[in-house]
Scaffold this active site. Structure first.
Site, mmCIF file in Angstrom:
data_model
loop_
_atom_site.group_PDB
_atom_site.id
_atom_site.type_symbol
_atom_site.label_atom_id
_atom_site.label_comp_id
_atom_site.label_asym_id
_atom_site.label_seq_id
_atom_site.Cartn_x
_atom_site.Cartn_y
_atom_site.Cartn_z
ATOM 1 N N TYR A 166 -4.321 24.352 -29.579
ATOM 2 C CA TYR A 166 -2.939 24.737 -29.300
ATOM 3 C C TYR A 166 -2.705 26.212 -29.615
ATOM 4 C CZ TYR A 166 2.131 25.082 -29.720
ATOM 5 O OH TYR A 166 3.438 25.480 -29.582
ATOM 6 N N TYR B 294 8.388 32.545 -34.562
ATOM 7 C CA TYR B 294 7.684 31.839 -35.636
ATOM 8 C C TYR B 294 6.788 32.797 -36.412
ATOM 9 C CZ TYR B 294 8.806 26.973 -34.414
ATOM 10 O OH TYR B 294 9.440 25.771 -34.218
ATOM 11 N N GLU C 100 8.445 13.531 -30.544
ATOM 12 C CA GLU C 100 9.101 14.678 -29.936
ATOM 13 C C GLU C 100 9.972 14.162 -28.796
ATOM 14 O OE1 GLU C 100 6.873 18.328 -29.685
ATOM 15 O OE2 GLU C 100 7.457 18.583 -27.578
ATOM 16 N N ARG D 201 14.539 27.207 -26.456
ATOM 17 C CA ARG D 201 14.840 25.834 -26.847
ATOM 18 C C ARG D 201 15.449 25.041 -25.695
ATOM 19 N NH1 ARG D 201 11.737 24.827 -31.177
ATOM 20 N NH2 ARG D 201 12.005 26.426 -32.788
#
Length: 316
Positions: free
Chosen positions: A132, A190, A308, A203
């Site tokens: 990832y 992040y 999720e 988002r």
């Protein structure tokens, strides 16, 4: 053409609306025409989503590893890379997104609105060699231009149990509006501890009165909450969804005090398939039995995350 489901997602477009894409789920091969197959096992709920655009829907000639369909101001596609091209996920992400952005410019749909990224062994590898993280680096290098963070679309990354990389995408002739969540640090900000390059997505994307919500998990600030506890994480995830919806309403619909958000489609990704029935019932109780809800077997992109949720909501 298959009949449209009773709960389609109607994109902002001049009437009459036509079926742009039917998104189906299943590990077996399939798809073609208006049918786009995502490589995730359906564990419960709705087996498909119908997305409607403007008039003139047509399937475009298939290219190698690429399925395309357009309708009015929208283009839907699925780009697939075989396992042999995903051993190096940084390179795979870089090449796939480079090809995707070039395609959108050439076809006249230069604005990505919603992206889905599915590939196997998403948390395989240690530290910065995790697949990832390597994918995040490759994607960043392909899309980073001055100010690109202000134009990022909604997106999801989930680990599938099928080899290869599949990127589904909705693009438009006009951009959407990125929306962030006040409970969460923007993903593109992040800290370094999560990846050499931060994840590149918003988002949510506001498109007319539709809010296309990215994959949302039990993260507050940038930290995982309730590690490995699926029911507690689901409650936290729903709290994040409510905060996002409230923020979008305040930002863009403050003059409509009676506005309500209605769910048009939701996907619940579950790491442990055995927990799917209980988590589906919990999600329906927390979210008011949304229609349709698809429960899918997928690996979340952090090892301590169990669930999720993503979705499409309409301001009514």
């Amino acid at each position: 053409m298959p009949p449209v489901s009773p709960h389609p997602i109607l994109l902002p477009a001049a009437p009459p609306a036509e079926l742009l894409a039917r998104l189906e789920f299943g590990r077996e091969a399939g798809g073609g025409g208006e049918r786009f197959r995502f490589p995730l096992q359906l564990l419960g709920g709705s087996p498909a989503e119908d997305w409607l655009g403007g008039a003139g829907a047509e399937t475009l000639p298939a290219e190698h590893g690429l399925q395309l369909r357009r309708s009015g101001d929208y283009l839907f596609g699925l780009l697939s890379l075989p396992e042999s091209q995903t051993v190096d996920m940084e390179r795979a992400g870089y090449l796939a997104y480079g090809r995707l952005l070039q395609l959108l410019r050439e076809r006249g749909y230069p604005h990505p609105l919603r992206l889905w990224n599915y590939f196997h062994e998403v948390t395989g590898g240690d530290g910065d060699e995790e697949r990832y993280r390597r994918f995040c680096v490759g994607r960043f290098e392909a899309i980073a231009t001055p100010g690109f963070e202000r134009q990022l679309p909604a997106a999801t990354v989930i680990g599938s149990f099928v080899p290869g990389l599949q990127i589904g995408f909705l693009a438009g002739r006009q951009p959407g509006l990125p929306v962030e969540n006040p409970r969460q640090v923007s993903a593109y900000r992040y800290p370094r501890e999560y990846s050499p390059r931060a994840p590149s997505f918003a988002r949510a994307t506001l498109l007319g009165r539709l809010l296309l919500v990215s994959g949302t998990a039990s993260v507050v600030g940038h930290a995982t909450q309730h590690p490995y506890d699926a029911p507690a994480q689901l409650r936290e995830t729903v709290a994040n969804l409510h905060a996002l919806l409230a923020h979008a309403r305040q930002q863009h619909f403050a003059g409509e005090p009676a506005l309500q958000w209605q769910s048009r489609a939701l996907r619940l990704y579950v790491r442990d398939a055995a927990q799917a029935p209980a988590l589906q019932a919990q999600a329906e109780a927390l979210l008011g039995t949304p229609l349709p809800l698809s429960v899918l077997h997928g690996e979340i992109c952090r090892r301590d995350l169990e669930v999720e949720i993503e979705g499409v909501f309409e301001a009514t």
